[in-house]
Design an enzyme around this catalytic site. Structure first.
Site, PDB file in Angstrom:
ATOM      1  N   HIS A  29       0.721  -1.105  -0.188  1.00 53.30           N
ATOM      2  CA  HIS A  29       0.148  -0.213  -0.008  1.00 53.30           C
ATOM      3  C   HIS A  29       1.354   1.153  -0.178  1.00 53.30           C
ATOM      4  CE1 HIS A  29      -2.964  -2.898   0.871  1.00 53.30           C
ATOM      5  NE2 HIS A  29      -3.874  -1.824   0.455  1.00 53.30           N
ATOM      6  N   ALA A  35     -12.686   1.308   3.548  1.00 53.95           N
ATOM      7  CA  ALA A  35     -10.838   0.395   3.389  1.00 53.95           C
ATOM      8  C   ALA A  35     -10.435   1.195   2.078  1.00 53.95           C
ATOM      9  CB  ALA A  35     -11.322  -0.244   2.299  1.00 53.95           C
ATOM     10  N   HIS A  36      -9.133   0.293   1.464  1.00 47.57           N
ATOM     11  CA  HIS A  36      -8.453   1.622   0.379  1.00 47.57           C
ATOM     12  C   HIS A  36      -8.948   1.982  -0.151  1.00 47.57           C
ATOM     13  CE1 HIS A  36      -6.966  -3.256  -0.615  1.00 47.57           C
ATOM     14  NE2 HIS A  36      -8.791  -2.707  -1.255  1.00 47.57           N
ATOM     15  N   ASN A  37      -8.509   3.365  -0.645  1.00 44.24           N
ATOM     16  CA  ASN A  37      -8.418   3.898  -2.090  1.00 44.24           C
ATOM     17  C   ASN A  37     -10.553   4.202  -2.530  1.00 44.24           C
ATOM     18  OD1 ASN A  37      -6.406   1.916  -2.891  1.00 44.24           O
ATOM     19  ND2 ASN A  37      -6.488   3.910  -4.081  1.00 44.24           N
TER      20      ASN A  37
END
Lengths: 349, 349, 349
Positions: C199, C240-242
């Site tokens: 990440h 969550a990511h993004n």
């Protein structure tokens, strides 16, 4: 960090398809297809996305097979996922290594064994009898309870609390603010009050397990709560006492496993799934998001819904559920029509 | 810790049914029926498990009434749950007592009153005007806000954050990484922006309440968020501002109560239940896992489903839901058959 | 703090309707209609509550328009919500200001820039290259990772963990025990094991964002996870990511957003909602509690249910779901009746 496209191809073991001038352009980061700029490398894992790549500003693209007529440098690899991981590792931000040593503000108890290469951050409290394996990192504000053991190369992020008699293998990651070894939710109602059942057991977390942030893993009443090797757990997950999770499972965010559940190997639980207590789930079975599992299920199944059933049947049920108002109207009309038919029959009869 | 079976029987007040040699065997732990070894005592709380006990390797078994023809030492007690708690307490791991005193790294504000026998761990911050009752333990990394009060014999695990003006009674347990007295989620949309409604109130947690790890209990906008005496709360539970929970409730993991909900006494909410704001639930009502409660409900009910309805009706609804594809197919066939009947009628008519 | 009713009216810009003696009575707090005492001011935002105000013991009431025949001092304002916020601010508990300075137990890295007026609490760890804007407060036990930036007037409550390369704007609040910048849940299954996708990205939190307690916001794989200006997030929320969240959204407790979701501006997600990965939700769309969103949705919609559909249709579906046992019984009877009609027809035929 910057590499020419040619250098990057070499680093990730790709066959480079690019003009000689392009191959000298610099890449400094990985970017998404839509958001990448000239200095980014992007990637295509999904055939449906091939079209979008043509419009991408990315300087180069990692592909699994050559895309025809694409006026862009292509890095052709066997496994795009693996190459992407390599490329991300190449361009990862360079962070200061945690170093070795124990912050003077840390409190280290008696009979503690700390191997070489270990970093213990500020304010960490390590109780008596703890063992920490080589090169592990315990960041600031953590608490590690009596007689707990960490293996080698573990990373425990800030403010994680690990209770007593917990055992973590090698290469375990626990992200910030998680709690390992909390007392489980087990009460007996005796003489008009809920009395806590003592939790004499511990938690065993095997090698290469990764646990997200703000998770809770309760200790066992007796024996151990066990997380099998290679299992990965997302954020805000609740794992109750005496749960046994197999190897290489994926447990997504906000999942809850009630007491004594047992998962086989390779089980996948999507976000916000809940399991009732004592549920058994077989190897490689996948449970769709928000499902509620109330019956044991064998290996290699796919489930969805509350209550969780086979996903194909669940899709049929949900499809009919969504058209239920029309079905109900049909039934209402049928009742009328049948009444008319019955009336006609009776009149004739 | 080890006791002979005879000694254990005495300790838990059991009638011992065993041969004289067996009675001298040592027991060192409590174990599950399937996982127990020779040196474990196991137990049977469920009649259905009697069969499994025969195959257990346990050295002895705690039972509510004598199991015939069982070639194993039996400890016969009136209340297996209570005896199990006793046995677990006997064999509990011996942990170092936290001791008394304030870690020199703790920050203690002005006008703080700390009674005798209190332990304050490393890095704890105690703001002005806080009171802590005798023999309470506040482990490392906790924060206790201005004018908050803890009673006697409380245990606040590491990294718990308690805001200002919160009041905890006696014998309260708060497990690690929980947050008590956070500002609630109350906004008014004024002049194009969400403006926070000030939360002037506090949190009152009564005697013998136990709160799991990584829970959030918001302070009230005015008055107090209240958790009644003897109520037990599992991990990752969200309790919003101005909620009032009665006495001796059980709130399982990942439950969420929206603002101003009121629970009576002895209410049980199973895992991942959600309550809409302002919901009232009567004494002793039980709500099944994953239910969503959107209507008030009286005492002594059992609810399930989204939206939550009486559990018996919910079971009927779910049973029909699962066979909905077949019912829909029946309706489709009925439409055809009725059309044919109508056609036949019209042809005759 | 106490004010006469007349003084309070002046402070909140209200027209006072009260007898001269009443106007001199003291008010010391805001209270709910049912729980207020003589020294409290209460308020009516909902016309349905006008009746209850007559029975309230409150010394005065804030109203949007004069209530006839109410024997109680009334403070008439244009916007009750805004006046209530003013009144709560007037009577807010007076807490000690955090002051300025860095607690000597804090660890501050190299190349850290801390503006004037900043407070850094006990045990805080600030890594290299961090910047903290004027008058921001970082309470005890926090960790701020390498090169992260906080704007002006931020408040980071105790034990918050912010990873590296995270950027918080001005006036951002993060409540206790939250984790910002955790590594997301992204794995590729390669050669028989789940390998973490690095990440490389960060988290960007814009001005006036408020984040509750025990939340998790993952960093991006590349680019940034973004929370738009003015968005408010309740407790125990998983982002969550993004994920990219627009401006002025409201995200209630225990909501989970899977990877790469995008919310427009002014989106409202009620409690325990879940979004599948990559979901797009248009501006101002509202999603009801416990819904599961698995399809993209445009602006200005209202959704409910699992799977989430238009709320009006969802109400129809749920209404029919609840009467499904009766519908199924009707179908069963219809089958019989049609069989009889068919038999009669065949007999005649």
């Amino acid at each position: 960090m910057r590499l020419t496209i040619a250098q990057l191809a070499q680093r990730i073991g790709a066959e480079l398809v690019a003009g000689p001038d392009e191959a000298k352009s610099y890449i400094t980061a990985v970017g998404g297809v839509e958001t990448a700029s000239k200095s980014d490398v992007t990637f295509v894992t999904d055939e449906k996305r091939v079209g979008a790549v043509g419009a991408s500003l990315a300087g180069a693209v990692i592909v699994g097979s050559l895309i025809k007529d694409l006026p862009k440098s292509q890095l052709v690899v066997k496994n795009v996922d693996a190459a992407l991981i390599e490329a991300l590792a190449v361009f990862a931000p360079k962070l200061k290594a945690p170093g070795e040593g124990i912050d003077p503000s840390a409190r280290v108890g008696n009979d503690v064994r700390i191997a070489k290469g270990v970093f213990i951050g500020a304010g960490v409290v390590i109780d008596d009898g703890v063992e920490i394996g080589a090169d592990s990192v315990v960041k600031s504000g953590c608490k590690i309870g009596e007689k707990s053991k960490l293996g080698k190369d573990c990373r425990i992020d800030s403010n994680v609390v690990i209770g007593h008699n917990c055992s973590l293998g090698n290469n375990v990651i626990v992200q910030a603010n998680s709690t390992i070894g909390s007392t489980g939710f087990g009460y007996s109602f005796i003489d008009g009050e809920h009395r806590l059942i003592p939790h004499n057991g511990g938690v065993v977390i095997e090698d290469f397990v990764e646990i997200g942030a703000n998770c809770c893993i309760d200790r066992a009443k007796f024996g151990n709560t066990i997380i099998g090797a290679g299992t990965k757990i997302d954020n805000l997950v609740q794992i109750a006492h005496n749960v046994v999770i197999g190897k290489c499972c994926l447990i997504a965010g906000q999942v809850g496993l009630a007491g004594s559940c047992r998962l086989g190997d390779g089980v996948v639980l999507a976000g916000q799934v809940g399991l009732a207590d004592n549920i058994r789930i077989g190897d490689r079975t996948m449970v769709g998001a928000k499902s509620g599992v109330i019956n044991n299920v064998g290996p290699d199944k796919k489930l969805a819904m509350i209550p969780a059933i086979d996903v194909k049947e669940a899709l049929r049920v949900v499809a009919q559920l969504l058209r239920l108002p029309r079905t109900a109207e049909q039934v209402k009309q049928l009742v009328k029509r049948v009444e008319e038919l019955e009336a006609a029959k009776n009149n004739k009869g």
